[in-house]
Scaffold this motif. Structure first.
Motif, mmCIF file in Angstrom:
data_model
loop_
_atom_site.group_PDB
_atom_site.id
_atom_site.type_symbol
_atom_site.label_atom_id
_atom_site.label_comp_id
_atom_site.label_asym_id
_atom_site.label_seq_id
_atom_site.Cartn_x
_atom_site.Cartn_y
_atom_site.Cartn_z
ATOM 1 N N UNK A 252 0.790 -1.167 -0.095
ATOM 2 C CA UNK A 252 0.048 0.183 0.080
ATOM 3 C C UNK A 252 0.788 1.397 -0.017
ATOM 4 N N UNK A 253 0.209 2.316 -0.587
ATOM 5 C CA UNK A 253 0.672 3.675 -0.382
ATOM 6 C C UNK A 253 -0.179 4.543 -0.133
ATOM 7 N N UNK A 254 0.092 5.018 1.092
ATOM 8 C CA UNK A 254 -1.073 5.960 1.774
ATOM 9 C C UNK A 254 -0.576 7.554 1.342
ATOM 10 N N UNK A 255 -1.606 8.220 0.796
ATOM 11 C CA UNK A 255 -1.381 9.742 0.575
ATOM 12 C C UNK A 255 -2.383 10.479 1.371
ATOM 13 N N UNK A 256 -1.646 11.056 2.457
ATOM 14 C CA UNK A 256 -2.308 11.677 3.435
ATOM 15 C C UNK A 256 -3.011 13.164 2.619
ATOM 16 N N UNK A 257 -4.035 13.517 3.021
ATOM 17 C CA UNK A 257 -4.651 14.673 1.999
ATOM 18 C C UNK A 257 -4.071 16.260 2.914
ATOM 19 N N UNK A 258 -4.081 16.922 2.028
ATOM 20 C CA UNK A 258 -3.467 18.220 2.318
ATOM 21 C C UNK A 258 -3.168 19.001 1.147
ATOM 22 N N UNK A 259 -2.624 20.150 1.286
ATOM 23 C CA UNK A 259 -2.261 21.081 0.020
ATOM 24 C C UNK A 259 -0.749 20.689 -0.220
ATOM 25 N N UNK A 260 -0.755 20.360 -1.557
ATOM 26 C CA UNK A 260 0.616 20.161 -2.017
ATOM 27 C C UNK A 260 0.931 21.012 -3.314
ATOM 28 N N UNK A 261 2.294 21.490 -3.378
ATOM 29 C CA UNK A 261 2.356 22.379 -4.401
ATOM 30 C C UNK A 261 2.250 21.465 -5.924
ATOM 31 N N UNK A 262 2.470 22.026 -7.005
ATOM 32 C CA UNK A 262 2.302 21.297 -8.096
ATOM 33 C C UNK A 262 3.818 20.583 -8.286
ATOM 34 N N UNK A 263 4.783 21.036 -7.852
ATOM 35 C CA UNK A 263 6.132 20.395 -8.028
ATOM 36 C C UNK A 263 6.030 19.060 -6.982
ATOM 37 N N UNK A 264 5.548 19.327 -5.780
ATOM 38 C CA UNK A 264 5.345 18.110 -4.660
ATOM 39 C C UNK A 264 4.459 17.076 -5.474
ATOM 40 N N UNK A 265 3.135 17.525 -5.982
ATOM 41 C CA UNK A 265 2.366 16.518 -6.555
ATOM 42 C C UNK A 265 2.785 15.684 -7.636
ATOM 43 N N UNK A 266 3.819 16.472 -8.674
ATOM 44 C CA UNK A 266 4.236 15.723 -9.599
ATOM 45 C C UNK A 266 5.475 14.717 -9.175
ATOM 46 N N UNK A 267 6.353 15.281 -8.255
ATOM 47 C CA UNK A 267 7.243 14.248 -7.868
ATOM 48 C C UNK A 267 6.696 13.116 -7.187
ATOM 49 N N UNK A 268 5.848 13.080 -6.318
ATOM 50 C CA UNK A 268 5.366 12.103 -5.801
ATOM 51 C C UNK A 268 4.517 11.111 -6.658
ATOM 52 N N UNK A 269 3.945 11.737 -7.688
ATOM 53 C CA UNK A 269 3.372 11.071 -8.814
ATOM 54 C C UNK A 269 4.329 10.015 -9.534
#
Length: 552
Positions: A281-298
């Protein structure tokens, strides 16, 4: 040794006795000879793997076999050699940082290590081992340290290692762990999927073969069964599936397994250790991510899916998201966009096509190059196999939980991963910066509650396998009749006793981009320079690595 031969096995036990009496200096000589042997066989090792997996030597995919094959194996050998050098000087390993206590348990830094320029090569990554509750400062080193110096047992032990067929360093480092850290002679039976590596290993580890500490054999399941039953085999270690484990321990049919489990009469009466996969499993805790952070994690999650064509026991298999997270759709679309840009891989592992149809729910256009597939909004009641069976193919599910706050979601997600997902090997969490900064206690409590042997924070837990200073194995507590992801661990080059879990941490973004990312521009060049470095470690070899990494 290519045939079953009890006489040869009996003689092998006599050689195993020498290992118990071998002083540290001679063990280090063998380690260094194995380093030279691996270096001598690098080209043939990689060419064989690329040929079997139909990978071009100039492709980005080639980097994966460099990193998870000879690089990981060389890293293991060099780190253990350094540990034995420390033990010879001061009777214990020299840890890379000061142990600390938190939440009633010891937490031991094991990465970055001091001897291989890890702080430069793996900028932004760190790892601790969270010890079991009963561990004390005085018991951090004990049985594992004594085993690695031949002091923990009186009788010679011969272990049968049933090698994995996917990642080439698994059978190598499983065998090396048993020989050098457990002081056990090893019969390594190659998996039919990658038995082409057997002759290469035989030459790379010729010093161990010549000393009588290693034999490499080949054969089918019937041949393996004969080895397992041999009176000259004392222990078993397997990296594979829970089904194979249960066939060995409880019997070859479901009926026999059920009957034996009910009466607690296992067919196997020898000790067995194992690593058996996971519905990761990969748990993604909700919150406000920057576009850079969102893309890096994707990109991070995409790499965990595409690595080795997804034939990994720690490939991400289930994303756990919050139904009310307002960036959920954007994140999933980003992940699918990144995956769509990664070329398909040859599905070399047997049964992949059938498993793909079973888990993806549709027939692929190209059965040899399966598409990376995300199945959104799945639920345990409607598609239970996505949560209870490891697909071992390039399909990942996504499920949602309802929660009124990030803390409520995190607590629910930990319970869900513990109780609804099969396996105890690895789990990952992506955590928004404000949550990690404002509620570090909540995060640590969640990590503490996760019943997994490896936990990644903002990073793929599969990286822990290749670091080698980190223990690799399932969460303690499995039993033979409820084996989950297995029992025991390997690697652990600091020889720590009673590790409970390894916790790997990184920030939400990293620079340079990690070489294991499928979106890296030139991973094969970085991997080649890393390989050169581990063959001949020198500070001046760092520059080409870092230069290529930055270009990536």
């Amino acid at each position: 040794m290519n045939t079953f031969d009890e006489t040869t096995l009996a003689e092998f036990r006599h050689s195993a006795a020498k290992l118990l009496r071998m002083p540290i200096a001679e063990r280090r000589t063998l380690l260094q000879a194995c380093i030279a042997g691996v270096a001598r066989n690098v080209d043939s090792w990689l060419e064989a793997a690329w040929r079997a997996k139909r990978i071009s030597a100039n492709s980005a995919a080639a980097a994966e076999d460099i990193l998870t094959g000879p690089v990981a194996t060389l890293r293991y050998l060099r780190l253990l050699d350094q540990t034995l050098a420390d033990v010879a000087k001061q009777d214990r390993p020299n840890l890379p940082g000061r142990p600390r206590t938190s939440q009633g348990r010891w937490k031991i830094p094991v990465f970055p290590t001091r001897s291989l320029f890890d702080r430069l090569l793996f900028l932004g990554l760190s790892a601790e081992v969270w010890m079991s509750a009963e561990a004390t400062e005085q018991t951090l080193f004990g049985n594992h340290l004594r085993s690695a110096t031949g002091q923990a047992q009186q009788k010679p032990v011969v272990t049968l290692v049933l090698g994995a067929g996917n990642v080439s360093s698994i059978p190598a480092t499983d065998a090396l762990t048993k020989i050098f850290q457990d002081s056990q002679a090893v019969v390594l039976k190659m998996n039919p999927v990658n038995e082409y590596l057997g002759p290469i290993f035989a030459d790379a580890f010729a010093p161990l073969v010549d000393a009588g500490f290693l034999r490499i054999v080949y054969g089918d399941a019937e041949f393996a069964a004969k080895l397992i039953a041999s009176d000259n085999i004392d222990r078993i270690h397997i990296t594979g599936s829970d089904r194979t484990h249960d066939a060995i321990v409880w019997g070859s049919t479901v009926e026999e397994q059920t009957d034996r489990k009910r009466t607690n009469q296992p067919r196997l009466t020898k000790p067995i250790t194992s690593e058996l996969g996971n519905v990761s499993p990969w748990i993604i805790v909700p919150g406000k991510y920057s576009q850079r952070q969102l893309r890096f994690q994707a990109e991070n999650i995409a790499a965990s899916i595409t690595n080795n064509a997804s034939f990994n026991c720690i490939a991400t298999k289930m994303l756990i998201t919050c139904s009310s997270w307002d960036q959920r759709d954007q994140f999933l679309e980003l992940l699918e966009e990144i995956l769509a840009a990664v070329p398909g891989r040859f599905a070399y592992y047997p049964g992949a096509q059938e498993r793909f149809v079973q888990f993806a729910g549709f027939e692929p256009d190209d059965a040899e190059h399966l598409p990376w597939t995300v199945v959104r909004d799945v639920h345990p009641q409607q598609q239970p196999q996505m949560f209870t069976d490891e697909s071992f193919v390039c399909v990942v599910g996504e499920t949602t939980l309802d929660a009124g706050s990030p803390t409520e979601f995190l607590n629910s997600a930990v319970d869900f991963a513990n109780d609804q997902m099969w396996g105890t090997l690895s789990a990952a969490l992506t955590v928004p910066p404000e949550f990690e900064h404002q509620q570090p206690g909540q995060l640590d409590a969640a990590i503490d509650r996760l019943r997994y042997g490896v936990v990644g924070i903002n990073q793929w837990p599969g990286v822990v396998f290749a670091l080698m200073s980190t223990p690799w194995g399932a969460f303690p507590g499995s039993t033979l009749d409820n084996i989950q992801s297995g029992m025991g661990s390997v690697h652990n080059t600091y020889l720590l006793d009673c590790p409970e879990k390894t916790v790997l941490r990184s920030s939400l973004t990293m620079f340079p981009k990690p070489v294991w990312f499928s979106t890296h521009r030139c991973p094969e060049k970085v991997a080649e320079h890393l390989l050169d470095f581990y063959i001949r470690p020198n500070s001046w070899r760092l520059l080409p690595i870092l230069t290529c990494a930055i270009r990536g």
